[in-house]
Design an enzyme around this catalytic site. Structure first.
Site, PDB file in Angstrom:
ATOM      1  N   LYS A 284       0.844  -1.193   0.000  1.00 19.11           N
ATOM      2  CA  LYS A 284       0.000   0.000   0.000  1.00 19.11           C
ATOM      3  C   LYS A 284       0.879   1.242   0.000  1.00 19.11           C
ATOM      4  O   LYS A 284       1.958   1.242   0.583  1.00 19.11           O
ATOM      5  CB  LYS A 284      -0.869   0.017   1.272  1.00 19.11           C
ATOM      6  CG  LYS A 284      -2.016  -0.967   1.246  1.00 19.11           C
ATOM      7  CD  LYS A 284      -2.873  -0.850   2.483  1.00 19.11           C
ATOM      8  CE  LYS A 284      -3.956  -1.915   2.514  1.00 19.11           C
ATOM      9  NZ  LYS A 284      -4.929  -1.814   1.411  1.00 19.11           N
ATOM     10  N   ARG A 359     -10.475 -11.487  -0.155  1.00 24.13           N
ATOM     11  CA  ARG A 359     -11.289 -12.472  -0.882  1.00 24.13           C
ATOM     12  C   ARG A 359     -10.587 -13.829  -0.938  1.00 24.13           C
ATOM     13  O   ARG A 359     -11.243 -14.869  -0.959  1.00 24.13           O
ATOM     14  CB  ARG A 359     -11.613 -11.928  -2.289  1.00 24.13           C
ATOM     15  CG  ARG A 359     -10.423 -11.680  -3.150  1.00 24.13           C
ATOM     16  CD  ARG A 359     -10.718 -10.770  -4.335  1.00 24.13           C
ATOM     17  NE  ARG A 359     -10.841  -9.358  -3.951  1.00 24.13           N
ATOM     18  CZ  ARG A 359     -11.105  -8.368  -4.784  1.00 24.13           C
ATOM     19  NH1 ARG A 359     -11.301  -8.618  -6.075  1.00 24.13           N
ATOM     20  NH2 ARG A 359     -11.179  -7.130  -4.362  1.00 24.13           N
TER      21      ARG A 359
HETATM   22  N1  BES Z   1      -8.351  -4.073   3.456  1.00 22.85           N
HETATM   23  C1  BES Z   1      -8.448  -3.464   2.191  1.00 22.85           C
HETATM   24  C2  BES Z   1      -9.743  -2.682   1.993  1.00 22.85           C
HETATM   25  C3  BES Z   1      -9.943  -1.470   2.857  1.00 22.85           C
HETATM   26  C4  BES Z   1      -9.651  -0.214   2.353  1.00 22.85           C
HETATM   27  C5  BES Z   1     -10.470  -1.569   4.113  1.00 22.85           C
HETATM   28  C6  BES Z   1      -9.869   0.901   3.130  1.00 22.85           C
HETATM   29  C7  BES Z   1     -10.678  -0.452   4.893  1.00 22.85           C
HETATM   30  C8  BES Z   1     -10.390   0.786   4.405  1.00 22.85           C
HETATM   31  C9  BES Z   1      -8.409  -4.539   1.093  1.00 22.85           C
HETATM   32  O1  BES Z   1      -7.689  -5.676   1.373  1.00 22.85           O
HETATM   33  C10 BES Z   1      -7.787  -3.921  -0.119  1.00 22.85           C
HETATM   34  O2  BES Z   1      -6.675  -3.516  -0.048  1.00 22.85           O
HETATM   35  N2  BES Z   1      -8.558  -3.866  -1.192  1.00 22.85           N
HETATM   36  C11 BES Z   1      -8.096  -3.313  -2.406  1.00 22.85           C
HETATM   37  C12 BES Z   1      -8.588  -4.229  -3.513  1.00 22.85           C
HETATM   38  C13 BES Z   1      -8.036  -3.892  -4.859  1.00 22.85           C
HETATM   39  C14 BES Z   1      -6.548  -4.173  -4.906  1.00 22.85           C
HETATM   40  C15 BES Z   1      -8.779  -4.714  -5.882  1.00 22.85           C
HETATM   41  C16 BES Z   1      -8.697  -1.924  -2.567  1.00 22.85           C
HETATM   42  O3  BES Z   1      -9.849  -1.732  -2.177  1.00 22.85           O
HETATM   43  O4  BES Z   1      -7.996  -1.044  -3.028  1.00 22.85           O
HETATM   44 ZN    ZN Z   2      -5.607  -5.511   0.914  1.00 22.37          ZN
END
Ligand code: BES
Ligand code: ZN
Ligand code: ZN
Length: 509
Positions: A284, A359
């Site tokens: 991230k 997922r």
């Molecule tokens: N844990 C995150 C989602 C999230 C984002 C939770 C903000 C709480 C606050 C999840 O694992 C994630 O990183 N999702 C990605 C998916 C993408 C790479 C398809 C996202 O939402 O950017």
């Molecule tokens: Zn994630």
């Protein structure tokens, strides 16, 4: 074994400090508020009508002081008495709901932060029944005073010692039963908040399994945890894949509650338990979002918390839970982009983004829930930033394959004021999850990210009626807001309790 100073620092540290707080506070329905012994008394006031007896100021005087009885507004009345007197706005008497009562109770508590012994007087509960009113008031009071402070030398918040509720004209026995329920549901929410607020290295997947075992013992449900080798034996390639880069072992924590008598139905709950989500190799960006990713186990926390309420509420359904727990870390051993993982049941998945890990961890749990033959599955996950972008922090995204089940979740969301809004599970987008080398890809296109994540999960539930809650937005609050305290909200615990306690199989038709 001696512990690192960076783990579980205080000698009496517990991952669920709220349990002590919940035990210490008395909540009573009374005919007369014990004025002398209370630090503060709150009186609910509606927008019209006389100001309630006991308030020296008439309505004009209150208005001159800027108090119009808007929902959530409060005014501390000056006086020499040791007991503070607070008027608490409850809006129009005709529009009184249990959500308004919960909010009003919370506003009162926030207006008197130093008061440990408080009383609240409600002149009329309108069309809300006495039990529901007392339950909502208790939840509002207890959750507004919640604070995560076991790691602070000096606690910021005065803990509540005694709460008295006086509901004019309400049946006392019904109100007392409502208070008893409110204590249980508020305690569950506080447990979920504690777990999500705990720093990530203080609460690993293994630690959570230990906490679950303790909670199961105390609140009457079974807990079985599966370690890495057992997950290998069970073919849980999703959870193992996400775990590969971590120095910590994964855990799948399986919960089981059976009612005393015959069971009304069997509900399966699956929770995302990413103890910390760094994004993995798809790291991230270094922004404040990183700080929130200790809460990426908020779904698992609310499932576990819901189980702590079932026996005490006399739930009539059988409930099983699967908490899919690991952190998601980059390292030389981490899963890579282009890797293919094999889920329990044999479905292969190409990893196109290691940050879409939720997922992957969930897919094995969903398969196991269908194998267990549950009548329906509800999963809850901090799954996509897209859910936060679409609906903001107040409302969770809701999807499902069974409209009657989705409707049950919506009804529970309304009843508990944990809002959820249904979004379409648009099958047209399913092809975005096609992969050249595997059965599925874990990454959809640039749009409708919450929907493509839901479509991915839908691949693993077979014919079992299924609903999915994406709580990425609602898992935390940037500021104190009525009964939601800054930090983890514990969203989902009360709603899941509401769906689960008297669950019966849904029939699609
Ligand atoms: N844990 C995150 C989602 C999230 C984002 C939770 C903000 C709480 C606050 C999840 O694992 C994630 O990183 N999702 C990605 C998916 C993408 C790479 C398809 C996202 O939402 O950017
Ligand atoms: Zn994630
Ligand atoms: Zn995540």
């Amino acid at each position: 074994m001696t512990r690192s100073p960076n783990k579980l620092v205080p000698a009496d540290f517990s991952a669920v400090p709220s349990l002590h707080v919940a035990d210490a506070v008395q909540v009573a329905v009374v005919d007369e508020l014990g004025a002398g012994a209370l630090d503060a008394i709150g009186v609910l006031v509606h927008t019209t009508g006389e100001s309630p007896a006991g308030i020296a100021m008439d309505r004009e005087a209150l208005a001159r002081a800027g108090f119009e009885a808007k929902p959530g507004s409060t005014l501390v009345l000056a006086g020499a008495e040791p007991t503070l007197l607070v008027v608490v706005g409850a809006g129009s008497a005709d529009e009184l709901t249990d959500a308004v009562l919960r909010d009003a109770a919370a506003a009162f508590v926030r207006a008197v932060p130093k008061a440990a012994r408080i009383g609240l007087r409600v002149t009329s509960v309108g069309s809300v029944d006495a039990a529901a009113a007392a339950k909502a008031l208790s939840e509002g009071v207890l959750l507004a005073r919640y604070r995560y402070d076991p790691l602070k030398a000096i606690a910021r918040e005065t803990p509540l010692a005694r709460v008295e509720l006086h509901l004019d004209g309400a049946d006392r026995a019904a109100a007392s039963a409502g208070v008893a329920e409110g204590r249980v549901t508020a305690r569950a929410t506080a447990i979920a908040r504690d777990l999500a607020n705990t720093p990530p290295s203080h609460l690993t997947a293994t630690d959570l399994a230990d906490v679950a075992a303790e909670l199961g013992e105390r609140f009457g449900f079974d807990v079985e945890s599966y370690d890495k080798q057992e997950l290998i034996d069970m073919g849980c390639g999703g959870l193992l894949g996400v775990n590969a880069g971590s120095a910590e072992e994964p855990r799948m924590i399986v919960l089981g509650y059976a009612p005393q008598g015959e069971s009304s139905g069997h509900l399966g709950l699956v929770g995302k338990g990413i103890m910390y989500d760094s994004g993995g190799i798809s790291l991230k960006p270094s922004d404040p979002m990183h700080l929130l990713m200790k809460m990426d186990m908020g779904g698992a926390a609310s499932v576990l918390a819901a189980f702590t309420a079932l026996r005490d509420l006399g739930a009539t359904a059988s409930v099983s839970g699967w908490l899919m727990c690991t952190d998601n870390m980059p390292s030389g051993a981490a899963y890579k982009l282009g890797d293919v993982l094999t889920a329990r049941g044999g479905t292969t998945v190409e990893v196109k983004n290691t940050d879409a890990e939720g997922r992957l961890a969930m897919m094995d749990g969903l398969v196991l829930a269908t194998e267990a033959g549950v009548d329906a599955i509800i999963d809850i996950a901090t799954l996509t930033g897209a859910a936060l972008m679409a609906l903001g922090p107040a409302t969770a995204a809701l999807f499902g394959t069974s409209q009657p089940l989705v409707d049950r979740v919506r009804a529970a969301a309304d009843a508990t004021d944990e809002p959820a809004w249904q979004l379409p599970l648009e099958r047209k987008y399913r092809k975005q999850l096609d992969s050249d080398v595997a059965d599925l890809s874990n990454l959809g296109g640039p749009y409708a990210g919450a929907a493509t994540a839901a479509l991915f999960l839908a691949e693993f539930v077979g014919e079992t009626p299924w609903a999915h809650l994406d709580i990425a937005g609602t898992m935390q609050s940037d500021a104190d807001d009525a009964w939601r305290s800054k930090g983890a909200t514990g969203y989902g615990a009360r709603m899941l309790i509401d769906v689960a306690r008297d669950f019966t199989p849904v029939t699609d038709g």
